[in-house]
Scaffold this motif. Structure first.
Motif, PDB file in Angstrom:
ATOM      1  N   PHE A  30      62.002  28.296  38.179  1.00 33.92           N
ATOM      2  CA  PHE A  30      61.755  29.067  39.402  1.00 33.92           C
ATOM      3  C   PHE A  30      60.711  30.153  39.154  1.00 33.92           C
ATOM      4  O   PHE A  30      59.787  30.337  39.961  1.00 33.92           O
ATOM      5  CB  PHE A  30      63.063  29.700  39.892  1.00 33.92           C
ATOM      6  CG  PHE A  30      62.868  30.647  41.051  1.00 33.92           C
ATOM      7  CD1 PHE A  30      62.797  30.168  42.348  1.00 33.92           C
ATOM      8  CD2 PHE A  30      62.765  32.014  40.826  1.00 33.92           C
ATOM      9  CE1 PHE A  30      62.612  31.043  43.412  1.00 33.92           C
ATOM     10  CE2 PHE A  30      62.583  32.889  41.883  1.00 33.92           C
ATOM     11  CZ  PHE A  30      62.507  32.408  43.177  1.00 33.92           C
ATOM     12  N   SER A  31      60.836  30.874  38.043  1.00 29.26           N
ATOM     13  CA  SER A  31      59.898  31.963  37.727  1.00 29.26           C
ATOM     14  C   SER A  31      58.479  31.434  37.539  1.00 29.26           C
ATOM     15  O   SER A  31      57.513  32.022  38.046  1.00 29.26           O
ATOM     16  CB  SER A  31      60.352  32.693  36.457  1.00 29.26           C
ATOM     17  OG  SER A  31      61.647  33.230  36.622  1.00 29.26           O
ATOM     18  N   ILE A  32      58.379  30.312  36.827  1.00 34.47           N
ATOM     19  CA  ILE A  32      57.059  29.719  36.597  1.00 34.47           C
ATOM     20  C   ILE A  32      56.444  29.249  37.912  1.00 34.47           C
ATOM     21  O   ILE A  32      55.269  29.525  38.210  1.00 34.47           O
ATOM     22  CB  ILE A  32      57.160  28.532  35.610  1.00 34.47           C
ATOM     23  CG1 ILE A  32      57.646  29.010  34.241  1.00 34.47           C
ATOM     24  CG2 ILE A  32      55.808  27.830  35.483  1.00 34.47           C
ATOM     25  CD1 ILE A  32      56.713  29.971  33.559  1.00 34.47           C
ATOM     26  N   MET A  33      57.236  28.559  38.726  1.00 32.42           N
ATOM     27  CA  MET A  33      56.731  28.031  39.990  1.00 32.42           C
ATOM     28  C   MET A  33      56.352  29.153  40.952  1.00 32.42           C
ATOM     29  O   MET A  33      55.343  29.058  41.663  1.00 32.42           O
ATOM     30  CB  MET A  33      57.776  27.127  40.622  1.00 32.42           C
ATOM     31  CG  MET A  33      58.028  25.831  39.879  1.00 32.42           C
ATOM     32  SD  MET A  33      56.626  24.687  39.959  1.00 32.42           S
ATOM     33  CE  MET A  33      56.780  24.100  41.640  1.00 32.42           C
ATOM     34  N   LEU A  39      49.778  33.010  42.417  1.00 32.08           N
ATOM     35  CA  LEU A  39      48.415  32.949  41.878  1.00 32.08           C
ATOM     36  C   LEU A  39      47.547  31.976  42.674  1.00 32.08           C
ATOM     37  O   LEU A  39      46.378  32.254  42.960  1.00 32.08           O
ATOM     38  CB  LEU A  39      48.456  32.532  40.407  1.00 32.08           C
ATOM     39  CG  LEU A  39      49.023  33.548  39.416  1.00 32.08           C
ATOM     40  CD1 LEU A  39      49.068  32.949  38.016  1.00 32.08           C
ATOM     41  CD2 LEU A  39      48.190  34.828  39.420  1.00 32.08           C
ATOM     42  N   THR A  40      48.135  30.824  43.039  1.00 29.39           N
ATOM     43  CA  THR A  40      47.388  29.820  43.792  1.00 29.39           C
ATOM     44  C   THR A  40      46.928  30.365  45.141  1.00 29.39           C
ATOM     45  O   THR A  40      45.755  30.209  45.519  1.00 29.39           O
ATOM     46  CB  THR A  40      48.258  28.571  44.019  1.00 29.39           C
ATOM     47  OG1 THR A  40      48.619  28.014  42.752  1.00 29.39           O
ATOM     48  CG2 THR A  40      47.496  27.520  44.821  1.00 29.39           C
ATOM     49  N   ILE A  41      47.841  30.999  45.866  1.00 29.18           N
ATOM     50  CA  ILE A  41      47.488  31.567  47.172  1.00 29.18           C
ATOM     51  C   ILE A  41      46.431  32.651  47.014  1.00 29.18           C
ATOM     52  O   ILE A  41      45.436  32.695  47.762  1.00 29.18           O
ATOM     53  CB  ILE A  41      48.738  32.132  47.880  1.00 29.18           C
ATOM     54  CG1 ILE A  41      49.744  31.015  48.179  1.00 29.18           C
ATOM     55  CG2 ILE A  41      48.334  32.837  49.170  1.00 29.18           C
ATOM     56  CD1 ILE A  41      49.232  29.934  49.094  1.00 29.18           C
ATOM     57  N   CYS A  42      46.605  33.518  46.023  1.00 27.65           N
ATOM     58  CA  CYS A  42      45.654  34.613  45.804  1.00 27.65           C
ATOM     59  C   CYS A  42      44.268  34.085  45.407  1.00 27.65           C
ATOM     60  O   CYS A  42      43.248  34.521  45.963  1.00 27.65           O
ATOM     61  CB  CYS A  42      46.169  35.563  44.720  1.00 27.65           C
ATOM     62  SG  CYS A  42      47.616  36.530  45.208  1.00 27.65           S
ATOM     63  N   PHE A  43      44.226  33.139  44.465  1.00 28.24           N
ATOM     64  CA  PHE A  43      42.946  32.598  43.997  1.00 28.24           C
ATOM     65  C   PHE A  43      42.216  31.866  45.118  1.00 28.24           C
ATOM     66  O   PHE A  43      41.016  32.062  45.342  1.00 28.24           O
ATOM     67  CB  PHE A  43      43.163  31.650  42.807  1.00 28.24           C
ATOM     68  CG  PHE A  43      43.545  32.339  41.533  1.00 28.24           C
ATOM     69  CD1 PHE A  43      43.571  33.727  41.460  1.00 28.24           C
ATOM     70  CD2 PHE A  43      43.884  31.615  40.402  1.00 28.24           C
ATOM     71  CE1 PHE A  43      43.928  34.377  40.286  1.00 28.24           C
ATOM     72  CE2 PHE A  43      44.245  32.255  39.222  1.00 28.24           C
ATOM     73  CZ  PHE A  43      44.259  33.642  39.173  1.00 28.24           C
TER      74      PHE A  43
END
Length: 308
Positions: A30-33, A39-43
């Motif tokens: 859960f923490s990794i996902m 990060l994906t949304i921000c990038f």
């Protein structure tokens, strides 16, 4: 196994059995996902923002990159929250309607990515092989038409597929997967000939034909570049390499989905998880670091952020 049905609302629930392999590591996953999702949304949003505000990035190639990243934002927003909640739940259930929605979003955006990658390859082909006609060919109206078709055609074809799936009778409620993909077909009592034929046609039109077109354009670029001077070869390598890296990774994931899942095997937990970990971050990282103009604006933005 019998289907779980809410008699009042007549909702069929499906059990997502792909999570059984995570065991006691659910909080770690859960923490990794969650980290990857943020990060994906921000990038992706950062790169789209840079393309939006800088006029020198309002060229067809960058517009197609922005569209590809927007697909990633929509895809992750539609898929990740449910997966994150399932990591923390004792029982992973999804309604049949929500399952069909996941199925629709997943394959519509995947097909759209193929169309956008095809558009990028054509744009690079015109820019490198027909530079004097580039402005005349890649007009704003042409780019707009390509974008509309890249979203509407896959959505239309997948809508037909979902309608055909909806009419299929379910005999099982246990889906051994992390989300609703092609594994959904294993829940049906019997295979539909119409659905099978349509899926083959959809696979050809939304994946194979675009892939062949991409291979054709890059082959032409390679031939022209080889025959031309060193500067042309350098330009071709700089502009085409990011697209090729994304294409290879994306095609590999689609190949796994079609060959492994559709032809009978269950979704492997770690393989599926890695796909959700690696690929969402791949596009913004590749285009942010490897595309010169975007990289330049990104470095400038980071420098301004450090000063603040």
């Amino acid at each position: 196994m019998t289907l779980s049905v809410d008699d009042e609302f007549n909702v069929t629930y499906i059990t997502l059995g792909g999570y059984v392999e995570m065991g006691k590591y659910r909080y770690f996953y859960f923490s990794i996902m969650l980290t990857v999702y943020i990060l994906t949304i921000c990038f992706n949003c950062t790169i789209v923002y840079l393309i939006w505000i800088h006029k020198n990035l309002h060229e067809p190639m960058y517009v197609f990159i922005a569209a590809l990243l927007l697909n990633s934002i929509v895809y992750n927003t539609a898929m990740y929250p449910k997966m994150l909640s399932d990591f923390l739940s004792e029982e992973q259930l999804i309604s049949y309607s929500a399952c069909l929605f996941q199925f629709f979003v997943y394959y519509t955006l995947s097909a759209s990515d193929f169309f956008l990658l095809s558009a990028m390859s054509y744009d690079r082909y015109v820019a490198i092989c027909k530079p004097l006609r580039y402005a005349a060919i890649m007009r704003r109206s042409t780019v707009t038409t390509i974008l509309v078709l890249a979203w509407l055609v896959p959505a239309g074809e997948m809508a037909v597929s979902v309608i055909l799936v909806t009419n299929s009778k379910l005999c099982n409620s246990a889906l051994r997967a992390l989300f609703c993909n092609n594994s959904l077909y294993k829940l049906f009592c019997e295979s539909s000939r119409a659905l099978s034929v349509f899926d083959v046609l959809a696979l050809l039109s939304m994946a194979l034909f675009p892939l062949l077109f991409i291979l054709f354009t890059y082959t032409r670029i390679l031939i022209i570049s080889y025959r031309s001077g060193r500067n042309v070869r350098k330009k071709a390598a700089q502009t085409c390499l990011p697209h090729l890296i994304v294409l290879i990774c994306f095609s590999s994931l689609c190949g796994y989905d079609v060959i492994v899942i559709r032809l009978g095997s269950d979704s492997d937990f770690m393989t599926t998880l890695q796909a959700f970990l690696y690929y969402p971050l791949l596009n913004p990282v590749i285009y942010g670091l490897k595309v010169k103009e975007i990289s330049k604006h990104l470095k400038k933005l980071l420098c301004e952020a450090k000063v603040m």
